[in-house]
Design a protein around this motif. Structure first.
Motif, PDB file in Angstrom:
ATOM      1  N   LYS A 188      -5.077  -5.489 -16.817  1.00 21.29           N
ATOM      2  CA  LYS A 188      -5.364  -6.163 -15.543  1.00 21.29           C
ATOM      3  C   LYS A 188      -5.730  -7.617 -15.805  1.00 21.29           C
ATOM      4  O   LYS A 188      -6.299  -7.923 -16.852  1.00 21.29           O
ATOM      5  CB  LYS A 188      -6.603  -5.511 -14.922  1.00 21.29           C
ATOM      6  CG  LYS A 188      -6.328  -4.550 -13.814  1.00 21.29           C
ATOM      7  CD  LYS A 188      -7.672  -4.170 -13.187  1.00 21.29           C
ATOM      8  CE  LYS A 188      -7.574  -2.997 -12.258  1.00 21.29           C
ATOM      9  NZ  LYS A 188      -6.745  -3.161 -11.094  1.00 21.29           N
ATOM     10  N   LYS A 200       4.496  -1.246   0.811  1.00 23.15           N
ATOM     11  CA  LYS A 200       3.493  -2.134   1.390  1.00 23.15           C
ATOM     12  C   LYS A 200       4.196  -3.232   2.186  1.00 23.15           C
ATOM     13  O   LYS A 200       5.388  -3.454   2.015  1.00 23.15           O
ATOM     14  CB  LYS A 200       2.636  -2.737   0.267  1.00 23.15           C
ATOM     15  CG  LYS A 200       1.688  -1.702  -0.297  1.00 23.15           C
ATOM     16  CD  LYS A 200       0.871  -2.207  -1.449  1.00 23.15           C
ATOM     17  CE  LYS A 200      -0.037  -3.340  -1.112  1.00 23.15           C
ATOM     18  NZ  LYS A 200      -1.021  -3.581  -2.190  1.00 23.15           N
ATOM     19  N   LYS A 252      -0.877   7.503  -4.575  1.00 26.36           N
ATOM     20  CA  LYS A 252      -0.373   6.696  -3.457  1.00 26.36           C
ATOM     21  C   LYS A 252       1.143   6.576  -3.550  1.00 26.36           C
ATOM     22  O   LYS A 252       1.667   6.268  -4.623  1.00 26.36           O
ATOM     23  CB  LYS A 252      -0.994   5.297  -3.501  1.00 26.36           C
ATOM     24  CG  LYS A 252      -2.436   5.332  -3.079  1.00 26.36           C
ATOM     25  CD  LYS A 252      -3.122   4.012  -3.253  1.00 26.36           C
ATOM     26  CE  LYS A 252      -4.620   4.212  -3.180  1.00 26.36           C
ATOM     27  NZ  LYS A 252      -5.348   3.123  -3.794  1.00 26.36           N
ATOM     28  N   ALA A 274       8.063  -6.126  -7.317  1.00 28.29           N
ATOM     29  CA  ALA A 274       6.618  -6.106  -7.553  1.00 28.29           C
ATOM     30  C   ALA A 274       6.152  -7.413  -8.196  1.00 28.29           C
ATOM     31  O   ALA A 274       5.068  -7.904  -7.928  1.00 28.29           O
ATOM     32  CB  ALA A 274       6.244  -4.930  -8.442  1.00 28.29           C
ATOM     33  N   HIS A 289       1.699   5.482  -7.382  1.00 22.30           N
ATOM     34  CA  HIS A 289       0.474   5.288  -8.169  1.00 22.30           C
ATOM     35  C   HIS A 289      -0.233   6.614  -8.304  1.00 22.30           C
ATOM     36  O   HIS A 289      -0.382   7.332  -7.321  1.00 22.30           O
ATOM     37  CB  HIS A 289      -0.523   4.370  -7.457  1.00 22.30           C
ATOM     38  CG  HIS A 289      -0.103   2.949  -7.399  1.00 22.30           C
ATOM     39  ND1 HIS A 289      -0.885   1.966  -6.846  1.00 22.30           N
ATOM     40  CD2 HIS A 289       1.010   2.321  -7.839  1.00 22.30           C
ATOM     41  CE1 HIS A 289      -0.268   0.803  -6.942  1.00 22.30           C
ATOM     42  NE2 HIS A 289       0.877   0.995  -7.530  1.00 22.30           N
TER      43      HIS A 289
HETATM   44  P1  GDP Z   1      -6.787   0.157  -5.915  1.00 23.95           P
HETATM   45  O1  GDP Z   1      -7.043   0.601  -7.323  1.00 23.95           O
HETATM   46  O2  GDP Z   1      -7.767   0.760  -4.938  1.00 23.95           O
HETATM   47  O3  GDP Z   1      -6.617  -1.325  -5.749  1.00 23.95           O
HETATM   48  O4  GDP Z   1      -5.447   0.853  -5.490  1.00 23.95           O
HETATM   49  P2  GDP Z   1      -3.904   0.608  -5.556  1.00 23.95           P
HETATM   50  O5  GDP Z   1      -3.344   1.925  -6.020  1.00 23.95           O
HETATM   51  O6  GDP Z   1      -3.414   0.108  -4.225  1.00 23.95           O
HETATM   52  O7  GDP Z   1      -3.625  -0.519  -6.636  1.00 23.95           O
HETATM   53  C1  GDP Z   1      -3.710  -0.280  -8.009  1.00 23.95           C
HETATM   54  C2  GDP Z   1      -2.930  -1.298  -8.802  1.00 23.95           C
HETATM   55  O8  GDP Z   1      -1.582  -1.342  -8.330  1.00 23.95           O
HETATM   56  C3  GDP Z   1      -3.383  -2.733  -8.672  1.00 23.95           C
HETATM   57  O9  GDP Z   1      -4.402  -3.021  -9.582  1.00 23.95           O
HETATM   58  C4  GDP Z   1      -2.120  -3.496  -9.020  1.00 23.95           C
HETATM   59  O10 GDP Z   1      -1.903  -3.514 -10.414  1.00 23.95           O
HETATM   60  C5  GDP Z   1      -1.058  -2.637  -8.415  1.00 23.95           C
HETATM   61  N1  GDP Z   1      -0.725  -3.108  -7.072  1.00 23.95           N
HETATM   62  C6  GDP Z   1      -1.304  -2.759  -5.899  1.00 23.95           C
HETATM   63  N2  GDP Z   1      -0.736  -3.416  -4.877  1.00 23.95           N
HETATM   64  C7  GDP Z   1       0.226  -4.202  -5.408  1.00 23.95           C
HETATM   65  C8  GDP Z   1       1.180  -5.136  -4.856  1.00 23.95           C
HETATM   66  O11 GDP Z   1       1.237  -5.376  -3.665  1.00 23.95           O
HETATM   67  N3  GDP Z   1       2.009  -5.736  -5.748  1.00 23.95           N
HETATM   68  C9  GDP Z   1       1.969  -5.492  -7.087  1.00 23.95           C
HETATM   69  N4  GDP Z   1       2.823  -6.123  -7.880  1.00 23.95           N
HETATM   70  N5  GDP Z   1       1.079  -4.641  -7.635  1.00 23.95           N
HETATM   71  C10 GDP Z   1       0.231  -4.004  -6.813  1.00 23.95           C
END
Ligand code: GDP
Length: 427
Positions: A281, A342, A335, A374, A350
């Motif tokens: 990250k 999105k 997810k 992405a 995820h």
């Molecule tokens: P979070 O852990 O609650 O933020 O849940 P998410 O599953 O939505 O996001 C986890 C990870 O997915 C983030 O840290 C990013 O690495 C990636 N991610 C989430 N949203 C996006 C997006 O819109 N674009 C990209 N490239 N990566 C995303």
């Protein structure tokens, strides 16, 4: 100036039929006005060739490239807009005018406002795990940024923001170019050391530009903007979190490689073609998560995001099934952004599971195409229509057009910002 051939080749690599003549005319003009100035050395973040490389990464069209390169000398009044119109035509002149107008946003530096918005860095030695360094501002700000809210503090800024959104709605290239220039401005500021005038820039990047990059899905740019602005705003915090991450990396590299190898073997044994990567990250997101969730670095299981890239959508779900059958998933952490992308176009599955070593790991599964989107968001969708390139570059971004419609009905900049805020940053 040497080095332009690689730029021409770069454009041709993603746009085989591009008409390079505007770029060549930029080079001619640069020769006439002796640009870049002597003070701008070859490695400077504002050297035209350096800027051009980032624009290539964004797969920008020739007009955007030409325009972005003209912005700096134009701001120094090395030539007039009329010259640009005559030599480069209306498209490039329109872009240049649009960018110059929104650049003013960065120039608002009234002393008083800066004072109001300054966020003090916590004292030296303050523990990262103690939560937000100054609960009033930093904590609030992180929360607000995380929830995608932009802070607009005064009339000027509201008006500036309105200009920005309108320019963006008219032609998305304007904002993409602005974002790239912003990145280079920040890199330059990092190189030159702290300068008072960039304090505002870093605020603005956090509050406006990084969220817009996020909204447009240009993730690598969002991450780099955030890390640079974070470092500039809170250097002590930046160094502290960096040191901790480096320390943890030392012990963990082996494990990361092992997890990658194990996941790779599982793919093979389930006859799924795919590649596994492990990616750290970026520092700002580590730092803000620690503060937001009031946790320690050791509690962060998603410091490394494992990513599996597979050939097609069906393979995404097969891979997910395989992962969930091999490793126990954590409830509520799955997810499906493949079925429901999105709003910025991001697609991926995820999940968080108990990995091979019993600790929780985050896994993202996507196709190569999804991966491109992405990383590059709107820039990955770039389509070249017609001879001039660029075409209607808001294709696929109907929401931008809706924003334009808003302009007609709302006179008050503050109200406008309120209306747009939700639309732009819904998450
Ligand atoms: P979070 O852990 O609650 O933020 O849940 P998410 O599953 O939505 O996001 C986890 C990870 O997915 C983030 O840290 C990013 O690495 C990636 N991610 C989430 N949203 C996006 C997006 O819109 N674009 C990209 N490239 N990566 C995303």
């Amino acid at each position: 100036m040497q080095g332009w051939d690689t730029i021409y080749e770069g454009v041709i690599s993603y746009h085989a039929e591009a008409d390079l003549s505007p770029l060549k005319r930029v080079v001619d003009l640069f020769e006439e006005i002796q640009w870049p100035a002597e003070t701008i050395d070859r490695d400077s973040p504002i050297h035209p060739l350096v800027i051009a490389k980032t624009l290539l990464k964004m797969r920008m069209d020739v007009a955007s490239l030409a325009c972005a390169l003209l912005v700096h000398p134009y701001s120094q009044r090395r030539f007039e807009l009329d010259t640009v119109k005559q030599r480069f035509g209306d498209d490039i002149a329109f872009l240049l005018e649009g960018i110059s107008r929104i650049s003013l946003l960065s120039l608002r530096t009234p002393e008083k406002k800066q004072k109001e918005t300054t966020i003090e860095e916590p004292e030296e030695g303050a523990s990262l795990e103690d939560g937000p360094p100054t609960p009033r501002s930093v904590g609030e700000m992180i929360g607000e940024i995380h929830h995608g809210t932009i802070l607009v503090r005064d009339e000027n800024q509201a008006e500036g923001f309105r200009k920005l959104v309108l320019a963006m709605a008219k032609d998305i290239r304007v904002i993409l170019i602005r974002l790239v220039l912003c990145l280079h401005q920040l890199r330059l500021a990092m190189r030159m050391g702290p300068v008072a005038s960039v304090a505002n820039l870093s605020h603005e990047v956090m509050e406006i530009y990084a969220p817009i990059a996020h909204r447009l899905g240009v993730y690598w740019l969002k991450n780099e903007l955030e890390d640079l602005a974070f470092r500039m705003q809170w250097p002590g915090q930046y160094d502290a979190i960096r040191a901790k991450v480096l320390e943890r990396r030392k012990g963990g590299e082996d494990v990361v490689q092992k997890v990658i190898a194990i996941l790779g073997d599982k793919l093979v044994s389930h006859h799924i073609q795919g590649q596994v990567f492990g990616r750290e990250k970026h520092l700002y997101s580590v730092w803000s998560k620690i503060n937001r969730k009031q946790i320690t670095l050791d509690d962060m299981f998603d410091l490394i995001a494992y990513r599996i890239i597979v050939p097609n959508k069906e393979d995404c779900y097969r891979t997910l099934g395989m992962i969930h059958s091999e490793f126990k998933p954590i409830p509520g952490r799955f997810k499906d952004y493949v079925a429901i992308p999105k709003r910025n176009g991001y697609q991926s599955l995820h999940t968080v599971v108990f990995g091979p070593f019993g600790n929780r790991i985050e896994i993202q599964i996507r196709t190569e195409k999804m991966h491109q989107i992405a990383e590059s968001g709107v820039a990955a969708h770039w389509s070249y229509k017609g001879k001039g390139g660029g075409g209607n570059s808001t294709t696929g971004y109907a929401w931008l057009k809706d924003l334009l419609a808003l302009q007609e009905s709302v006179d008050d900049p503050g109200q406008f910002v309120e209306n747009v805020r939700f639309d732009l940053f819904p998450e």
